[in-house]
Write an enzyme that holds these catalytic residues in place. Structure first.
Site, PDB file in Angstrom:
ATOM      1  N   GLU A   1     -20.872 -10.029   2.293  1.00  0.00           N
ATOM      2  CA  GLU A   1     -20.836  -8.737   3.084  1.00  0.00           C
ATOM      3  C   GLU A   1     -21.081  -7.322   2.250  1.00  0.00           C
ATOM      4  OE1 GLU A   1     -18.929  -8.171   6.605  1.00  0.00           O
ATOM      5  OE2 GLU A   1     -18.296 -10.159   6.714  1.00  0.00           O
TER       6      GLU A   1
ATOM      7  N   CYS B   1     -21.530  -0.372  -0.857  1.00  0.00           N
ATOM      8  CA  CYS B   1     -20.463  -1.292  -1.265  1.00  0.00           C
ATOM      9  C   CYS B   1     -20.804  -2.681  -1.453  1.00  0.00           C
ATOM     10  CB  CYS B   1     -19.417  -1.102  -0.288  1.00  0.00           C
ATOM     11  SG  CYS B   1     -17.769  -2.081  -0.535  1.00  0.00           S
TER      12      CYS B   1
ATOM     13  N   CYS C   1     -12.532 -14.371  -2.545  1.00  0.00           N
ATOM     14  CA  CYS C   1     -11.681 -13.876  -3.749  1.00  0.00           C
ATOM     15  C   CYS C   1     -10.410 -14.741  -3.873  1.00  0.00           C
ATOM     16  CB  CYS C   1     -11.149 -12.548  -3.580  1.00  0.00           C
ATOM     17  SG  CYS C   1     -10.368 -11.678  -4.866  1.00  0.00           S
TER      18      CYS C   1
ATOM     19  N   CYS D   1      -4.210 -11.071  -2.551  1.00  0.00           N
ATOM     20  CA  CYS D   1      -3.525  -9.834  -2.162  1.00  0.00           C
ATOM     21  C   CYS D   1      -3.048 -10.307  -0.642  1.00  0.00           C
ATOM     22  CB  CYS D   1      -4.209  -8.329  -2.317  1.00  0.00           C
ATOM     23  SG  CYS D   1      -4.716  -8.701  -3.990  1.00  0.00           S
TER      24      CYS D   1
ATOM     25  N   CYS E   1      -5.002  -8.081   2.462  1.00  0.00           N
ATOM     26  CA  CYS E   1      -6.365  -8.212   2.379  1.00  0.00           C
ATOM     27  C   CYS E   1      -7.213  -9.404   3.142  1.00  0.00           C
ATOM     28  CB  CYS E   1      -7.060  -8.231   0.852  1.00  0.00           C
ATOM     29  SG  CYS E   1      -8.671  -8.363   0.846  1.00  0.00           S
TER      30      CYS E   1
ATOM     31  N   CYS F   1     -12.285  -0.993   4.373  1.00  0.00           N
ATOM     32  CA  CYS F   1     -11.847  -1.729   3.079  1.00  0.00           C
ATOM     33  C   CYS F   1     -10.845  -3.107   3.428  1.00  0.00           C
ATOM     34  CB  CYS F   1     -10.857  -0.858   2.490  1.00  0.00           C
ATOM     35  SG  CYS F   1     -11.387   0.452   1.344  1.00  0.00           S
TER      36      CYS F   1
HETATM   37  N1  SAH Z   1     -10.997  -7.006  -5.751  1.00  0.00           N
HETATM   38  C1  SAH Z   1     -11.252  -5.530  -5.924  1.00  0.00           C
HETATM   39  C2  SAH Z   1     -12.127  -4.719  -5.143  1.00  0.00           C
HETATM   40  C3  SAH Z   1     -12.261  -4.907  -3.771  1.00  0.00           C
HETATM   41  S1  SAH Z   1     -10.993  -4.631  -2.956  1.00  0.00           S
HETATM   42  C4  SAH Z   1      -9.895  -4.857  -5.768  1.00  0.00           C
HETATM   43  O1  SAH Z   1      -9.032  -5.510  -5.272  1.00  0.00           O
HETATM   44  O2  SAH Z   1      -9.595  -3.811  -6.529  1.00  0.00           O
HETATM   45  C5  SAH Z   1     -11.345  -2.650  -2.520  1.00  0.00           C
HETATM   46  C6  SAH Z   1     -10.081  -2.054  -2.170  1.00  0.00           C
HETATM   47  O3  SAH Z   1      -9.631  -2.519  -0.844  1.00  0.00           O
HETATM   48  C7  SAH Z   1      -8.873  -2.176  -3.125  1.00  0.00           C
HETATM   49  O4  SAH Z   1      -8.418  -1.137  -3.474  1.00  0.00           O
HETATM   50  C8  SAH Z   1      -8.153  -2.950  -2.094  1.00  0.00           C
HETATM   51  O5  SAH Z   1      -6.582  -2.835  -2.491  1.00  0.00           O
HETATM   52  C9  SAH Z   1      -8.396  -2.264  -0.576  1.00  0.00           C
HETATM   53  N2  SAH Z   1      -7.883  -2.998   0.225  1.00  0.00           N
HETATM   54  C10 SAH Z   1      -7.748  -4.341   0.515  1.00  0.00           C
HETATM   55  N3  SAH Z   1      -7.540  -4.781   1.806  1.00  0.00           N
HETATM   56  C11 SAH Z   1      -7.298  -3.710   2.470  1.00  0.00           C
HETATM   57  C12 SAH Z   1      -6.876  -3.239   3.786  1.00  0.00           C
HETATM   58  N4  SAH Z   1      -6.569  -4.190   4.593  1.00  0.00           N
HETATM   59  N5  SAH Z   1      -6.683  -2.042   4.016  1.00  0.00           N
HETATM   60  C13 SAH Z   1      -7.084  -1.058   3.187  1.00  0.00           C
HETATM   61  N6  SAH Z   1      -7.533  -1.125   1.926  1.00  0.00           N
HETATM   62  C14 SAH Z   1      -7.647  -2.618   1.428  1.00  0.00           C
HETATM   63 FE1  SF4 Z   2      -9.254  -9.829  -3.881  1.00  0.00          FE
HETATM   64 FE2  SF4 Z   2      -9.066  -8.151  -1.855  1.00  0.00          FE
HETATM   65 FE3  SF4 Z   2      -7.231  -8.376  -3.756  1.00  0.00          FE
HETATM   66 FE4  SF4 Z   2      -9.469  -7.023  -3.999  1.00  0.00          FE
HETATM   67  S1  SF4 Z   2      -7.850  -6.673  -2.394  1.00  0.00           S
HETATM   68  S2  SF4 Z   2      -8.565  -8.532  -5.507  1.00  0.00           S
HETATM   69  S3  SF4 Z   2     -10.806  -8.497  -2.797  1.00  0.00           S
HETATM   70  S4  SF4 Z   2      -7.765 -10.264  -2.573  1.00  0.00           S
END
Ligand code: SAH
Ligand code: SF4
Length: 409
Positions: free
Chosen positions: A105, A154, A161, A165, A168, A390
């Protein structure tokens, strides 16, 4: 976990996509076909400046050379937008398909992502000033041909991934594969083509669009480091200056150390998301491998440029990391760094054991950090209604939200 991936620079492919190859690679390829070297430059121009979608569009190359390239099995190979959803706030989310059928995406956010240059800086204001000083007359007389003066794209770096996390949605996909440099830069080309964006004045546009890139889509860019950085170099050829790009990492240390040595590199955002190791471990298991102290130490090796800051992203999860005590711990951690904090209110997803913090708590958290003299911004969620904010980039086909279906341009 940290794999160095070949960046396709070692061997010139004998067929397949041309988009993704560098000028020296294209020149070698052209020479191998017994053609003069300047044809490589023409091919390069067509790929990255004109963003052609097919070999037939390259009018600078003779027809027999285009036929020869086709006969050898070369294609342009731009990834294809196969599904589009538009949010009421103007955000568009695309499902983009690669040659092997895998999809990622990509998101288009007109007018930046909240008055920011994609990284939580006050750059939008600086840009406005810059524009007013340098460009206002030209802009009035020659309005940009597309309806947005500024836009942020973006970009995804992997299919899925591996970092896992807990908050996420992308994490739920697991990791399927890395994207190539051409596939990362190709998302940008596909989206710019959809909006007919003219980037440089060399295309006859006296008021080129201001495009910012954030590598914050699916995937962890620093677990696909070589392809990510090769994509940055390709994108600078389009041209999008690296000063308009921001990459976000969850804190992959070897990647950060490599990044510190780059001469051409985007700005850096780091997903800190917690103020101590215990909380961070519970929401970002990667902390067990590299804890906060090690992360901050690695960040200190990055030579920051003039007026450059590191952005710490901090996803606020109600009851988990959003108390004023957490804010104080956060302040203590970053106090001596040239940094700013980007607060992101958690975007909810189905079956996830978190909740949004109350608005009053978010403001109090921000105020506490600002009172310590550290700039803190609240990132405005974009495209919530289409799951484009995000962490909400999960494939539409698997988890269909309410979509406004549009046909790709
Ligand atoms: N993998 C990288 C870049 C993609 S995620 C990273 O983790 O930095 C981009 C941002 O989205 C990150 O700061 C992550 O902490 C945030 N993010 C992920 N899931 C989210 C959610 N459900 N709500 C708000 N921010 C989120
Ligand atoms: Fe991967 Fe989502 Fe964690 Fe970014 S926030 S490193 S996309 S699992």
């Amino acid at each position: 976990m940290y794999n160095k991936i070949n960046d396709n620079t070692e061997a010139i492919p004998s067929q397949g996509p041309l988009f993704g190859l560098t000028l020296p690679e294209l020149t070698d390829l052209i020479k191998r076909l017994n053609q003069p070297a300047y044809r490589g430059k023409q091919l390069h121009e067509a790929l990255y400046r004109q963003r052609v979608a097919s070999l037939d569009e390259i009018s600078t190359l003779p027809a027999d050379l285009r036929d020869r390239l086709k006969a050898e099995g070369y294609t342009i190979g731009l990834p294809e937008i196969v599904q589009t959803a538009r949010s009421i706030d103007g955000t568009e989310r695309y499902l983009i398909r690669m040659a092997d059928g895998e999809t990622v995406e990509t998101v288009w956010m007109p007018d930046g992502d909240g008055g920011e240059r994609g990284d939580g800086s006050q750059a939008a204001e600086e840009e406005e000033k810059e524009e007013q000083e340098n460009n206002s007359n030209a802009a009035e007389q020659n309005p940009a041909p597309f309806p947005y003066r500024r836009s942020t794209i973006c970009v995804s770096s992997q299919v899925g991934c591996a970092v896992n996390c807990q908050f996420c949605l992308t994490a739920k996909l697991g990791i399927r594969r890395n994207l190539t440099a051409g596939e990362i830069a190709g998302q940008v080309a596909a989206v710019l083509n959809r909006h007919q964006v003219a980037l440089s004045s060399s295309r006859g546009n006296p008021n080129p669009a201001r495009i910012n890139l954030v590598f914050m889509g699916m995937g962890e860019p620093f677990l696909n480091y070589a392809n990510f950085i090769a994509a940055v170099r390709l994108l600078t050829q389009m041209p999008i200056p690296e000063s308009r790009m921001t990459v976000s990492t969850s804190g992959i240390l070897p990647g950060i150390l490599d990044f510190a040595k780059e001469t051409i590199r985007p700005k850096l955002a780091v997903s800190l998301n917690a103020s101590n190791d215990e909380v961070r471990e519970s929401i970002m298991p990667i902390t067990r491998k590299w804890n906060i102290a090690a992360l901050l130490e690695a960040l200190a090796t990055i030579p920051l440029r003039n007026r450059e800051w590191i952005t710490f992203e901090y996803v606020l999860l109600g009851g988990i990391n959003d108390s004023l005590q957490h804010a104080d711990e956060l302040i203590a951690l970053v106090r001596n760094m040239r940094c700013k904090i980007n607060l992101i209110v958690w975007n909810s997803g189905p079956n996830m054991p978190f909740h949004e913090p109350p608005q009053s708590g978010v403001s109090a958290f921000q105020k506490r950090i600002m009172a310590a003299g550290i700039p803190a911004y609240i990132r405005r969620p974009r495209g919530r209604d289409i799951y484009a904010a995000c962490g909400q980039l999960k494939r539409t086909v698997e988890q269909p939200p309410q979509l406004v279906e549009l046909t790709p341009a």
